[in-house]
Design a protein around this motif. Structure first.
Motif, mmCIF file in Angstrom:
data_model
loop_
_atom_site.group_PDB
_atom_site.id
_atom_site.type_symbol
_atom_site.label_atom_id
_atom_site.label_comp_id
_atom_site.label_asym_id
_atom_site.label_seq_id
_atom_site.Cartn_x
_atom_site.Cartn_y
_atom_site.Cartn_z
ATOM 1 N N LEU A 72 23.501 -51.365 55.935
ATOM 2 C CA LEU A 72 23.646 -50.109 56.682
ATOM 3 C C LEU A 72 24.314 -50.370 58.019
ATOM 4 N N GLU A 73 25.275 -49.531 58.365
ATOM 5 C CA GLU A 73 25.891 -49.613 59.687
ATOM 6 C C GLU A 73 25.607 -48.376 60.518
ATOM 7 N N GLU A 74 25.653 -47.223 59.880
ATOM 8 C CA GLU A 74 25.369 -45.958 60.568
ATOM 9 C C GLU A 74 24.447 -45.144 59.680
ATOM 10 N N LEU A 75 23.534 -44.419 60.304
ATOM 11 C CA LEU A 75 22.611 -43.563 59.551
ATOM 12 C C LEU A 75 22.270 -42.348 60.392
ATOM 13 N N ASP A 76 22.426 -41.167 59.783
ATOM 14 C CA ASP A 76 22.070 -39.920 60.449
ATOM 15 C C ASP A 76 21.143 -39.142 59.527
ATOM 16 N N VAL A 77 20.054 -38.635 60.063
ATOM 17 C CA VAL A 77 19.041 -37.917 59.280
ATOM 18 C C VAL A 77 18.809 -36.546 59.897
ATOM 19 N N THR A 78 18.760 -35.530 59.050
ATOM 20 C CA THR A 78 18.376 -34.182 59.465
ATOM 21 C C THR A 78 17.217 -33.750 58.579
ATOM 22 N N ALA A 79 16.072 -33.471 59.179
ATOM 23 C CA ALA A 79 14.873 -33.144 58.411
ATOM 24 C C ALA A 79 14.370 -31.748 58.743
ATOM 25 N N GLY A 80 14.108 -30.977 57.695
ATOM 26 C CA GLY A 80 13.435 -29.698 57.825
ATOM 27 C C GLY A 80 11.964 -29.897 57.493
ATOM 28 N N ASP A 82 10.391 -29.261 54.550
ATOM 29 C CA ASP A 82 10.138 -29.870 53.243
ATOM 30 C C ASP A 82 11.392 -30.362 52.523
ATOM 31 N N VAL A 83 12.560 -30.237 53.153
ATOM 32 C CA VAL A 83 13.796 -30.816 52.628
ATOM 33 C C VAL A 83 14.549 -31.487 53.771
ATOM 34 N N ALA A 84 15.354 -32.479 53.400
ATOM 35 C CA ALA A 84 16.123 -33.216 54.400
ATOM 36 C C ALA A 84 17.366 -33.781 53.740
ATOM 37 N N PHE A 85 18.331 -34.141 54.566
ATOM 38 C CA PHE A 85 19.474 -34.871 54.055
ATOM 39 C C PHE A 85 19.820 -35.959 55.056
ATOM 40 N N ALA A 86 20.483 -36.973 54.535
ATOM 41 C CA ALA A 86 20.911 -38.085 55.376
ATOM 42 C C ALA A 86 22.267 -38.546 54.887
ATOM 43 N N TYR A 87 23.045 -39.073 55.803
ATOM 44 C CA TYR A 87 24.294 -39.693 55.409
ATOM 45 C C TYR A 87 24.443 -40.990 56.183
ATOM 46 N N ALA A 88 25.159 -41.919 55.547
ATOM 47 C CA ALA A 88 25.268 -43.249 56.121
ATOM 48 C C ALA A 88 26.596 -43.880 55.733
ATOM 49 N N LEU A 89 26.955 -44.887 56.499
ATOM 50 C CA LEU A 89 28.058 -45.773 56.161
ATOM 51 C C LEU A 89 27.484 -47.162 56.004
ATOM 52 N N LEU A 90 27.927 -47.850 54.945
ATOM 53 C CA LEU A 90 27.430 -49.196 54.655
ATOM 54 C C LEU A 90 28.592 -50.152 54.439
ATOM 55 N N ARG A 91 28.413 -51.374 54.869
ATOM 56 C CA ARG A 91 29.338 -52.433 54.476
ATOM 57 C C ARG A 91 28.913 -52.840 53.084
ATOM 58 N N CYS A 92 29.818 -52.756 52.131
ATOM 59 C CA CYS A 92 29.509 -53.078 50.746
ATOM 60 C C CYS A 92 30.732 -53.748 50.135
ATOM 61 N N GLY A 93 30.615 -55.020 49.863
ATOM 62 C CA GLY A 93 31.727 -55.738 49.265
ATOM 63 C C GLY A 93 31.545 -57.228 49.387
ATOM 64 N N THR A 94 32.436 -57.940 48.749
ATOM 65 C CA THR A 94 32.424 -59.400 48.862
ATOM 66 C C THR A 94 33.022 -59.776 50.213
ATOM 67 N N PRO A 95 32.783 -60.991 50.668
ATOM 68 C CA PRO A 95 33.406 -61.413 51.930
ATOM 69 C C PRO A 95 34.936 -61.277 51.891
ATOM 70 N N GLN A 96 35.536 -61.571 50.747
ATOM 71 C CA GLN A 96 36.992 -61.455 50.621
ATOM 72 C C GLN A 96 37.438 -59.985 50.746
ATOM 73 N N GLU A 97 36.717 -59.081 50.076
ATOM 74 C CA GLU A 97 37.054 -57.654 50.159
ATOM 75 C C GLU A 97 36.904 -57.132 51.579
ATOM 76 N N LEU A 98 35.838 -57.542 52.242
ATOM 77 C CA LEU A 98 35.598 -57.064 53.604
ATOM 78 C C LEU A 98 36.590 -57.674 54.591
ATOM 79 N N ALA A 99 37.034 -58.911 54.333
ATOM 80 C CA ALA A 99 38.051 -59.529 55.198
ATOM 81 C C ALA A 99 39.392 -58.818 55.027
ATOM 82 N N ALA A 100 39.705 -58.432 53.797
ATOM 83 C CA ALA A 100 40.977 -57.751 53.532
ATOM 84 C C ALA A 100 40.992 -56.338 54.103
ATOM 85 N N ARG A 101 39.836 -55.689 54.119
ATOM 86 C CA ARG A 101 39.720 -54.312 54.630
ATOM 87 C C ARG A 101 38.497 -54.237 55.541
ATOM 88 N N PRO A 102 38.605 -54.731 56.755
ATOM 89 C CA PRO A 102 37.423 -54.817 57.626
ATOM 90 C C PRO A 102 36.759 -53.481 57.945
#
Length: 148
Positions: A72-80, A82-102
């Motif tokens: 996880l790099e970023e996380l935002d949560v909005t809670a009511g 009895d319902v809520a939503f969240a969105y996030a950005l994650l680093r997900c990939g091999t070291p080679q993939e992340l090096a090619a597209r940081p």
């Protein structure tokens, strides 16, 4: 921050750590039996129900065990009430993939509901940006952000 927001944030952080460890029991622990997930790989109509949700994780864990990152790099949560939503950005990939597209990130959106006083994930959506027209550079990304 509200107690509900803190609980949801902790749930998502615990889930992300469990995904990285390949801990299926914890990955599924806070999800509903009728979970609906739209993921990057097929099936494109999504997976529905806990049995189908459980089945998608072992191949991902095998891929990740080869050295891939899921963080996880970023996380935002909005809670009511009895319902809520969240969105996030994650680093997900091999070291080679992340090096090619940081700057390349997995996008995560979750829909949650409170069930008997406990927050659970009812909807999960993972996606990557479409790079078929080329990867935007930092300058064009900044312009897009400024326009919104």
């Amino acid at each position: 921050m509200s107690d509900d927001t803190d609980q949801i944030r902790a749930l998502i952080e615990r889930w992300a750590r469990a995904v990285h460890r390949g801990d299926l029991v914890t990955v599924v622990a806070d999800h509903t039996d009728d979970i609906v997930m739209f993921d990057v790989p097929p099936p494109y109509e999504g997976v529905r129900g806990m049995a189908a949700y459980r089945e998608v994780w072992p191949p991902f864990f095998r891929w990740q065990a080869q050295g891939a990152v899921f963080a996880l790099e970023e996380l935002d949560v909005t809670a009511g009430e009895d319902v809520a939503f969240a969105y996030a950005l994650l680093r997900c990939g091999t070291p080679q993939e992340l090096a090619a597209r940081p700057g390349f990130r997995l996008r995560l959106t979750l829909g949650l509901r409170k069930d008997a006083g406990r927050w659970v994930v009812a909807h999960e959506h993972h996606s990557f940006p479409d790079l078929s027209t080329g990867e935007p550079d930092a300058e064009s990304q900044a312009e897009t952000v400024d326009q919104h």
